[in-house]
Design a protein around this motif. Structure first.
Motif, PDB file in Angstrom:
ATOM      1  N   MET A   1      -1.418  -6.242  -2.757  1.00 24.62           N
ATOM      2  CA  MET A   1      -1.867  -6.798  -1.443  1.00 24.62           C
ATOM      3  C   MET A   1      -2.022  -8.309  -2.347  1.00 24.62           C
ATOM      4  N   ALA A  11      -1.427  -4.884   6.656  1.00 28.14           N
ATOM      5  CA  ALA A  11      -2.201  -4.680   5.026  1.00 28.14           C
ATOM      6  C   ALA A  11      -2.346  -3.186   5.757  1.00 28.14           C
ATOM      7  N   SER A  12      -3.632  -3.120   4.843  1.00 27.69           N
ATOM      8  CA  SER A  12      -4.214  -1.653   4.974  1.00 27.69           C
ATOM      9  C   SER A  12      -4.568  -1.654   6.431  1.00 27.69           C
ATOM     10  N   GLU A  33      -9.845  -7.580   5.532  1.00 28.41           N
ATOM     11  CA  GLU A  33      -7.944  -7.135   4.332  1.00 28.41           C
ATOM     12  C   GLU A  33      -7.546  -6.035   5.550  1.00 28.41           C
ATOM     13  N   TYR A 164      -3.162   6.350   1.292  1.00 31.40           N
ATOM     14  CA  TYR A 164      -2.987   5.162   1.456  1.00 31.40           C
ATOM     15  C   TYR A 164      -1.817   4.278   0.006  1.00 31.40           C
ATOM     16  N   LYS A 166      -0.861   0.504  -0.627  1.00 29.34           N
ATOM     17  CA  LYS A 166      -1.587  -0.376  -0.389  1.00 29.34           C
ATOM     18  C   LYS A 166       0.300  -1.808   0.346  1.00 29.34           C
ATOM     19  N   ASN A 171      -1.896   2.308   7.623  1.00 27.17           N
ATOM     20  CA  ASN A 171      -2.310   3.271   6.842  1.00 27.17           C
ATOM     21  C   ASN A 171      -3.514   3.769   8.260  1.00 27.17           C
ATOM     22  N   ASN A 175      -9.068   2.630   2.574  1.00 27.30           N
ATOM     23  CA  ASN A 175      -9.645   2.712   1.548  1.00 27.30           C
ATOM     24  C   ASN A 175     -10.544   2.243   1.093  1.00 27.30           C
ATOM     25  N   ASN A 207     -11.939  -2.498  -1.941  1.00 27.11           N
ATOM     26  CA  ASN A 207     -10.651  -1.494  -2.270  1.00 27.11           C
ATOM     27  C   ASN A 207      -9.945  -1.297  -3.469  1.00 27.11           C
ATOM     28  N   ASP A 209      -7.057  -0.241  -5.081  1.00 23.44           N
ATOM     29  CA  ASP A 209      -5.741  -0.943  -5.107  1.00 23.44           C
ATOM     30  C   ASP A 209      -5.693  -2.327  -5.053  1.00 23.44           C
ATOM     31  N   THR A 210      -6.247  -2.211  -3.896  1.00 27.44           N
ATOM     32  CA  THR A 210      -5.674  -4.113  -4.104  1.00 27.44           C
ATOM     33  C   THR A 210      -6.512  -5.011  -5.422  1.00 27.44           C
TER      34      THR A 210
END
Length: 309
Positions: A1, A11-12, A33, A164, A166, A171, A175, A207, A209-210
């Motif tokens: 993201m 997004a998420s 988010e 999850y 991204k 999702n 996350n 988060n 991951d993002t």
């Protein structure tokens, strides 16, 4: 993201039970988010501030959320085809101990949602079904009078969702971890005025991951009703929500939005509860959203069943 340009995708997705998504062009801003909050807004109905006598209790929430409109930071409808449908079943376990803390009852609760999410945005589709993010924490209950009750505690929302990614449209979880401070109050009169409010403050972690960090959130579930003296309470209920700090990208950088992507919603609709002589309770509520900023706008119904185990 990407934090400085949110591309054409949702997004998420999925907050505990009533998951929400946002999508749009490069100029679209989002409140938290993906337009997601950890708490399913308005899920609590009557009796939200009452901690029952020592023992174990089971609750089941069933909810359905439908949204076909996205609102920007000015409350204007965004020109994008959007259809979100979320169905959730949320089993909740409550244990009230014999122990007293600060003059109140000590209890614990835990819940784990089962979500079914369908999203169609800009011609793209996605569908996921599975476990969402778990909520658990301690609670202390007080009973200042026969009619007035107070419960306070801290909830911990854990990223326990089934999967999850991204880059997916939807999702099953946020996350990221969230710590939620809670203060709930109930005024209960079986043959008169009834009122409930559950105040919550959410502190969201990043988060990983993002590298996106959603802002702090202040929100409340509420009901107002009148007891008919035969176990029934009829009235209205809903939620109020305001994001009170900006979203961030990375350690400290602000997102590329003048309003910090802060969201806002309000909902109201009819609510009803029946308390049986055998000790079980059933509640229902339908709520319609308005005053929305940086989020989807839709309608939700919630059903709630409570019984001793």
């Amino acid at each position: 993201m990407h934090c400085k340009s949110i591309r054409f995708r949702a997004a998420s997705l999925t907050r505990l039970a009533t998951a929400l998504a946002l999508a749009g062009g490069a100029s679209l801003v989002q409140a938290t988010e993906g337009g997601v909050s950890s708490w399913p807004m308005g899920i609590e109905i009557h009796g939200m501030g009452i901690l029952p006598p020592p023992g174990t209790y089971g609750q089941v929430f069933v909810g359905n959320y439908l949204a076909d409109t996205l609102r920007d930071d000015a409350g204007d409808k965004l020109p994008v085809d959007f259809d979100l449908r979320v169905t959730t079943i949320v089993p909740r376990f409550v244990w009230v101990t014999e122990r007293q803390v600060l003059g109140g009852q000590l209890g614990f609760h835990a819940l784990l949602p089962l979500n079914d999410i369908r999203l169609n945005v800009g011609g793209q589709r996605d569908h996921k079904r599975g476990i969402g993010d778990a909520h658990l924490g301690p609670v202390i209950g007080f009973h200042p009078s026969d009619k007035f009750h107070v419960a306070t505690g801290v909830d911990f929302i854990l990223p326990t969702a089934s999967e999850y990614d991204k880059d997916d449209l939807v999702n099953l979880g946020t996350n990221y971890y969230t710590v939620q401070a809670v203060l709930a109050m109930t005024y209960l009169d079986p043959a008169g005025f009834n009122a409930d409010v559950r105040l919550m403050h959410d502190y969201n972690f990043e988060n990983r991951d993002t590298h996106y960090r959603s802002g702090r959130e202040l929100h409340a579930d509420y009901t107002l009703g009148w007891g008919l003296g035969n176990g029934w309470v009829i009235g209205v209920g809903g939620h109020a929500y305001q994001q009170i700090s900006d979203d961030k990208c990375g350690a400290s950088a602000q997102v590329d939005a003048t309003d910090g992507n802060r969201g806002r919603t309000f909902s109201i609709g009819p609510a009803v509860q029946y308390a049986s002589k055998d000790g079980w309770f059933f509640s229902a509520k339908w709520q319609d959203e308005s005053g929305v900023r940086n989020r989807p706008e839709g309608q939700t119904y919630w059903l709630k069943f409570t019984t001793a185990l």
